[in-house]
Design an enzyme around this catalytic site. Structure first.
Site, PDB file in Angstrom:
ATOM      1  N   ASP A 186       5.854   5.026  -1.604  1.00 10.15           N
ATOM      2  CA  ASP A 186       7.205   5.626  -1.559  1.00 10.15           C
ATOM      3  C   ASP A 186       8.232   4.921  -2.446  1.00 10.15           C
ATOM      4  OD1 ASP A 186       7.973   3.268  -0.065  1.00 10.15           O
ATOM      5  OD2 ASP A 186       7.311   4.250   1.775  1.00 10.15           O
ATOM      6  N   HIS A 192      -1.661   1.253  -4.191  1.00  8.44           N
ATOM      7  CA  HIS A 192      -2.112   2.644  -4.038  1.00  8.44           C
ATOM      8  C   HIS A 192      -1.306   3.618  -4.900  1.00  8.44           C
ATOM      9  CE1 HIS A 192      -4.224   1.859   0.105  1.00  8.44           C
ATOM     10  NE2 HIS A 192      -4.880   1.354  -0.924  1.00  8.44           N
ATOM     11  N   GLN A 202       0.847  -1.204   0.000  1.00 10.08           N
ATOM     12  CA  GLN A 202       0.000   0.000   0.000  1.00 10.08           C
ATOM     13  C   GLN A 202       0.872   1.239   0.000  1.00 10.08           C
ATOM     14  OE1 GLN A 202      -3.604  -0.830   2.909  1.00 10.08           O
ATOM     15  NE2 GLN A 202      -1.703  -1.568   3.764  1.00 10.08           N
TER      16      GLN A 202
HETATM   17  P1  OAD Z   1      -1.364   3.067   8.807  1.00 17.76           P
HETATM   18  O1  OAD Z   1      -0.714   4.378   9.112  1.00 17.76           O
HETATM   19  O2  OAD Z   1      -2.845   2.965   8.890  1.00 17.76           O
HETATM   20  O3  OAD Z   1      -0.795   1.918   9.768  1.00 17.76           O
HETATM   21  C1  OAD Z   1       0.572   1.722   9.989  1.00 17.76           C
HETATM   22  C2  OAD Z   1       0.721   0.497  10.854  1.00 17.76           C
HETATM   23  O4  OAD Z   1       2.106   0.249  11.024  1.00 17.76           O
HETATM   24  C3  OAD Z   1       0.128   0.636  12.263  1.00 17.76           C
HETATM   25  O5  OAD Z   1      -0.585  -0.572  12.564  1.00 17.76           O
HETATM   26  C4  OAD Z   1       1.356   0.751  13.164  1.00 17.76           C
HETATM   27  O6  OAD Z   1       1.146   0.158  14.435  1.00 17.76           O
HETATM   28  C5  OAD Z   1       2.379  -0.066  12.381  1.00 17.76           C
HETATM   29  N1  OAD Z   1       3.790   0.302  12.590  1.00 17.76           N
HETATM   30  C6  OAD Z   1       4.331   1.516  12.834  1.00 17.76           C
HETATM   31  N2  OAD Z   1       5.669   1.446  12.904  1.00 17.76           N
HETATM   32  C7  OAD Z   1       6.001   0.150  12.676  1.00 17.76           C
HETATM   33  C8  OAD Z   1       7.239  -0.576  12.587  1.00 17.76           C
HETATM   34  N3  OAD Z   1       8.411   0.033  12.735  1.00 17.76           N
HETATM   35  N4  OAD Z   1       7.192  -1.904  12.331  1.00 17.76           N
HETATM   36  C9  OAD Z   1       5.992  -2.540  12.164  1.00 17.76           C
HETATM   37  N5  OAD Z   1       4.813  -1.914  12.248  1.00 17.76           N
HETATM   38  C10 OAD Z   1       4.799  -0.589  12.483  1.00 17.76           C
HETATM   39  O7  OAD Z   1      -0.833   2.653   7.382  1.00 17.76           O
HETATM   40  P2  OAD Z   1      -1.410   1.606   6.359  1.00 17.76           P
HETATM   41  O8  OAD Z   1      -2.015   0.442   7.032  1.00 17.76           O
HETATM   42  O9  OAD Z   1      -0.351   1.396   5.341  1.00 17.76           O
HETATM   43  O10 OAD Z   1      -4.618   4.734   1.856  1.00 17.76           O
HETATM   44  O11 OAD Z   1      -2.544   2.451   5.710  1.00 17.76           O
HETATM   45  C11 OAD Z   1      -3.150   1.900   4.600  1.00 17.76           C
HETATM   46  C12 OAD Z   1      -3.732   2.933   3.778  1.00 17.76           C
HETATM   47  O12 OAD Z   1      -4.561   3.727   4.590  1.00 17.76           O
HETATM   48  C13 OAD Z   1      -2.784   3.937   3.161  1.00 17.76           C
HETATM   49  O13 OAD Z   1      -2.180   3.466   1.998  1.00 17.76           O
HETATM   50  C14 OAD Z   1      -3.691   5.053   2.898  1.00 17.76           C
HETATM   51  C15 OAD Z   1      -4.389   5.049   4.253  1.00 17.76           C
HETATM   52  O14 OAD Z   1      -5.576   5.350   4.452  1.00 17.76           O
HETATM   53  C16 OAD Z   1      -5.027   5.668   1.012  1.00 17.76           C
HETATM   54  O15 OAD Z   1      -4.547   6.784   0.972  1.00 17.76           O
HETATM   55  C17 OAD Z   1      -6.103   5.221   0.080  1.00 17.76           C
END
Ligand code: OAD
Length: 251
Positions: A110, A125, A107
């Protein structure tokens, strides 16, 4: 949720014939890219990302939305892959060398997976580097400094938008079809660094489970899928993945 990596997971990876890895913003966090839900800091702290990452927001205020994406693009330009990205490259290399299959669904916009060297990457995405004209559809990769003009303009006179998928927009059809094919064949599925709440991506785990795949989550925090997976490993992907890959393929 465990902190250490279970032996059963190490063995499952070592034996896997078809692996699908699904990544989210958490995988890039250790590269210095704020996760999507942490992204609203500094000048942007008073905005909700759900209110900026939509076609409606861009139509309402193209200046603000394009400026926000350009700032995020410039932040990505200053970041490099971390040990989590590199471990996934090694995972792919080792699996492919053994005749197994590997697909990385991300998703993330970057392109740090590709910068690290991952080959079979499907971008769900889109990409923050590619901007496309709303009028003529021309796409151009922007790797330089600030675009300066917001929204940026195309040679045809149309305004250009970030080449990402916004909330409420369709995921690219060819990417979805390829993702479906990989999920339909996988025997080991990883969900890494994603809050696992955005559809249809959040449904991948169910598709993989139905297919009979073993499932794994690696995340800093618990998520809605933590109780559904066979192995949930809590911690930073940049620390867990290198150890997992090292143990699975050490011989
Ligand atoms: P999120 O920002 O929703 O979630 C990031 C996740 O990574 C969270 O569950 C954190 O706990 C976890 N996290 C943070 N640091 C970490 C690390 N060092 N190692 C492992 N886990 C870690 O991001 P996404 O799930 O990618 O969509 O969000 C998905 C989509 O939601 C994005 O692409 C975007 C957003 O809404 C759109 O723009 C359509």
């Amino acid at each position: 949720m465990e902190r250490r990596i279970p032996d059963g997971l190490v063995a499952a990876l070592a034996r896997a014939k078809c692996v699908v890895v699904f990544t989210g913003a958490g995988v890039s966090a250790e590269s210095g890219i704020p996760t999507f839900r942490d992204a609203m800091s500094g000048l942007w702290a008073r905005f909700d990302p759900m209110q900026l990452a939509t076609p409606e927001a861009f139509m309402r205020d193209p200046v603000m939305v394009s400026r926000w994406y350009d700032e995020r693009r410039l932040n990505c330009a200053a970041c490099t892959p971390n040990p989590g990205h590199r471990a996934l490259v090694l995972m792919e290399e080792r699996l492919v060398a053994a005749g197994s299959e590997f697909t990385l669904l991300t998703q993330n916009v970057d392109r740090l997976h590709q910068a690290a060297g991952s080959r079979n990457v499907l971008e769900l995405h889109g990409s923050i580097w590619e901007w496309r004209c709303c009028a003529c559809g021309a796409r151009r990769e922007e790797r330089g400094g600030p675009l300066g003009e917001y929204p940026p303009r195309c040679a045809c006179g149309g305004i250009r938008r970030p080449g990402v998928v916004w909330f409420g927009e369709q995921l690219p059809g060819a990417v979805c079809a390829a993702a479906d094919r990989a999920l339909g064949e996988c025997d080991l599925f990883f969900s890494i660094g994603t809050s696992a709440v955005v559809q249809p991506a959040a449904g991948f785990i169910h598709t993989a489970k139905k297919r009979g795949a073993r499932t794994v989550e690696i995340n800093r925090d618990p998520t809605p899928v933590s109780d559904l997976v066979d192995w949930s490993v809590m911690g930073k992907s940049g620390e867990i993945l290198p150890e997992l890959v090292d143990r699975a393929f050490k011989n």
